[in-house]
Design an enzyme around this catalytic site. Structure first.
Site, mmCIF file in Angstrom:
data_model
loop_
_atom_site.group_PDB
_atom_site.id
_atom_site.type_symbol
_atom_site.label_atom_id
_atom_site.label_comp_id
_atom_site.label_asym_id
_atom_site.label_seq_id
_atom_site.Cartn_x
_atom_site.Cartn_y
_atom_site.Cartn_z
ATOM 1 N N ASN A 11 84.578 35.057 28.630
ATOM 2 C CA ASN A 11 83.883 34.247 27.619
ATOM 3 C C ASN A 11 83.652 35.169 26.422
ATOM 4 O O ASN A 11 82.756 36.012 26.445
ATOM 5 C CB ASN A 11 82.570 33.705 28.169
ATOM 6 C CG ASN A 11 81.864 32.776 27.196
ATOM 7 O OD1 ASN A 11 82.275 32.618 26.047
ATOM 8 N ND2 ASN A 11 80.786 32.154 27.641
ATOM 9 N N ARG A 92 87.253 30.844 28.459
ATOM 10 C CA ARG A 92 86.478 29.731 27.920
ATOM 11 C C ARG A 92 86.872 29.552 26.456
ATOM 12 O O ARG A 92 86.827 30.486 25.656
ATOM 13 C CB ARG A 92 84.978 30.012 28.004
ATOM 14 C CG ARG A 92 84.147 28.852 27.451
ATOM 15 C CD ARG A 92 82.717 29.254 27.172
ATOM 16 N NE ARG A 92 81.955 28.137 26.641
ATOM 17 C CZ ARG A 92 80.957 28.270 25.791
ATOM 18 N NH1 ARG A 92 80.594 29.465 25.361
ATOM 19 N NH2 ARG A 92 80.297 27.216 25.360
ATOM 20 N N HIS A 181 79.963 21.445 26.590
ATOM 21 C CA HIS A 181 79.483 21.763 27.951
ATOM 22 C C HIS A 181 80.363 21.128 29.025
ATOM 23 O O HIS A 181 79.906 20.861 30.147
ATOM 24 C CB HIS A 181 78.020 21.301 28.153
ATOM 25 C CG HIS A 181 77.029 22.042 27.333
ATOM 26 N ND1 HIS A 181 76.029 21.397 26.624
ATOM 27 C CD2 HIS A 181 76.868 23.363 27.075
ATOM 28 C CE1 HIS A 181 75.296 22.294 25.972
ATOM 29 N NE2 HIS A 181 75.799 23.496 26.227
ATOM 30 N N ASN A 212 69.604 26.914 26.264
ATOM 31 C CA ASN A 212 69.296 27.099 24.851
ATOM 32 C C ASN A 212 70.051 26.073 24.016
ATOM 33 O O ASN A 212 69.553 25.550 23.035
ATOM 34 C CB ASN A 212 69.644 28.518 24.410
ATOM 35 C CG ASN A 212 69.036 28.862 23.066
ATOM 36 O OD1 ASN A 212 67.853 28.644 22.835
ATOM 37 N ND2 ASN A 212 69.847 29.379 22.166
ATOM 38 N N ARG A 242 68.429 24.486 17.691
ATOM 39 C CA ARG A 242 69.085 23.367 17.007
ATOM 40 C C ARG A 242 68.201 22.133 17.035
ATOM 41 O O ARG A 242 67.535 21.842 18.029
ATOM 42 C CB ARG A 242 70.431 23.044 17.667
ATOM 43 C CG ARG A 242 71.424 24.178 17.623
ATOM 44 C CD ARG A 242 72.738 23.765 18.289
ATOM 45 N NE ARG A 242 73.560 24.938 18.593
ATOM 46 C CZ ARG A 242 74.231 25.110 19.720
ATOM 47 N NH1 ARG A 242 74.185 24.181 20.665
ATOM 48 N NH2 ARG A 242 74.948 26.190 19.905
ATOM 49 N N GLY A 331 69.795 26.499 32.537
ATOM 50 C CA GLY A 331 68.631 27.340 32.751
ATOM 51 C C GLY A 331 67.307 26.598 32.720
ATOM 52 O O GLY A 331 66.426 26.814 33.560
ATOM 53 N N GLU A 385 79.780 27.682 35.669
ATOM 54 C CA GLU A 385 80.908 27.474 34.766
ATOM 55 C C GLU A 385 82.019 28.475 35.018
ATOM 56 O O GLU A 385 83.205 28.161 34.841
ATOM 57 C CB GLU A 385 80.416 27.550 33.320
ATOM 58 C CG GLU A 385 79.470 26.402 32.972
ATOM 59 C CD GLU A 385 78.913 26.489 31.563
ATOM 60 O OE1 GLU A 385 79.607 26.043 30.636
ATOM 61 O OE2 GLU A 385 77.790 27.013 31.414
#
Length: 400
Positions: A11, A92, A181, A212, A242, A331, A385
């Site tokens: 990633n 990813r 996601h 997050n 965001r 999370g 993931e």
């Protein structure tokens, strides 16, 4: 050499590189780590292996140098990659636009396509490409597979991905809903169906990935039919930094009234809004602590966060018509019991209730937190993931 197929999962961010050696069959990871501060004079490798965590410093000029440090960490501190049947490198990739509806083996043509999509993900796709280039240089004999965050949502029906704007915007400029996601939603949907004891193709789920970054998806029979993030990851739920949904006219208003440029507004909505904008803190653990202490901003942030999530749950119930389970992951979704309780409060008429004792009990396993016999199960399913990327990578090279 371990006979089980393993994948080196990567990633790549603009200044970091996360890597993990993953057993594609079981999801077990014998080692991995994180390279930080790429392009700075001195970078840091935080490597986890048989010896536990070790920290190594060294020059990291680019992503290829970061990979070289990661490989050195494997050789010095274990596990040795030579001891495993490493069959692929899985990458990813954030934005695949409408070009990629499934993971693909990386070629020069695929890299050019990812580069063409940079305008849709200017912060992510360039870093993903740098990671791919660095890994291909150091692993030229291994197949490389790109797994796209957006691919899972290519099953959205046209009426769900279409914005009510001039049609030429979509056909000529790719303005549409993509969703993100996807690797998490794919993994969690399959795991939730197994927990329910139902075939995935017969299961309707509302899955909330809360970290997050946060999004929620309606999954019918294993396929995404509606999702909260749109053309970019800004739309939808309240997130760490965001805003999620705002009035589209807000940009023009802020420009006229405050003289802010479009870039400044974009920065504020992406980096200084959400929990951070309301509570001054984007770490949900800290927000919960502040809320317990009676901090007004944290209390408001919590209420806005849960209200937005509850609204989406109700909307996606209507989209699906029948719901087998509401599933929390990520999370925040996996660890913040107050969020799970508050965001589903008042939905008993829809068959959605939470057992307070089950919800509060610490448990890292997939589990139900709804009362026995509930019409709609409420589940907590930890996401993985890296395992999903490894699994998809093996499927791609097996098929080819």
């Amino acid at each position: 050499m371990s006979g089980a197929p393993h994948v080196l999962v990567v990633n790549a961010g603009s200044s970091s590189l996360k890597y993990s050696l993953v057993d594609a069959t079981t999801g077990a990871s014998p080692g991995g780590g994180l390279v930080e501060r790429i392009s700075e004079q001195v970078g840091t490798v935080i490597h986890e292996g048989p010896e536990g965590e070790v920290r190594i410093e060294g020059a990291v000029a680019d992503h290829e140098a970061a990979f070289a440090l990661a490989l050195a960490a494997f050789e010095e501190h274990g596990p040795s990659l030579a001891a495993y049947d490493v069959v692929a490198v899985g990458h990813r990739a954030v934005h695949g636009g409408d070009r990629f509806s499934a993971p693909v083996r990386v070629t020069d043509e695929v890299c050019r396509a990812i580069e063409d999509l940079v305008p849709l993900a200017p912060l992510h796709n360039p870093a993903n490409l740098e990671g791919i280039a660095g890994a291909r240089a150091l692993f030229p004999d291994l197949p490389h597979v790109a797994v796209f965050d957006t691919a899972f949502h290519q099953s959205l029906p046209e009426h769900a991905w279409t914005y009510a704007v001039p049609r030429s915007w979509a056909s000529e400029h790719a303005i549409r809903r993509y969703g993100f996601h996807g690797t998490s939603f794919s993994f969690v949907s399959r795991a939730a169906a197994e927990l329910l004891g139902k075939p995935l193709e017969e299961t309707n789920l509302i899955v909330a990935h809360l970290g997050n970054g946060a999004s929620i998806t309606a999954v019918r029979g294993g396929a995404s039919v509606e999702t909260s993030m749109g053309m970019t990851p800004l739309e939808g739920l309240v997130m760490g930094t965001r805003s999620g949904d705002v009035d589209p006219a807000l940009h023009a208003h802020l420009h006229r009234e405050l003289g802010l440029s479009l870039d400044e507004i974009d920065t504020e909505l992406n980096r200084n809004s959400g929990l951070k904008g309301l509570a001054g803190e984007n770490d949900f653990r800290e927000v919960l602590r502040m809320r317990t202490d009676g901090d007004e901003g944290a209390c408001l942030a919590f209420d806005v966060y849960c209200h937005r999530l509850r609204k989406y749950v109700g909307a996606y119930y209507a989209v699906l018509g029948r719901v087998d389970a509401v599933v929390f992951t990520g999370g925040v979704g996996e660890n913040a019991a107050p969020v799970r309780a508050e965001s589903l409060a008042g939905l008993a008429e829809l068959g959605i209730t939470v057992d307070a004792e089950r919800n509060a009990a610490p448990n890292g396993e997939p589990r139900a937190i709804s009362p026995d016999g509930s019409r709609v199960a409420v589940l907590v399913v930890p996401t993985d993931e890296e395992w999903e990327i490894a699994r998809q990578a093996v499927e791609v090279i097996g098929a080819s």
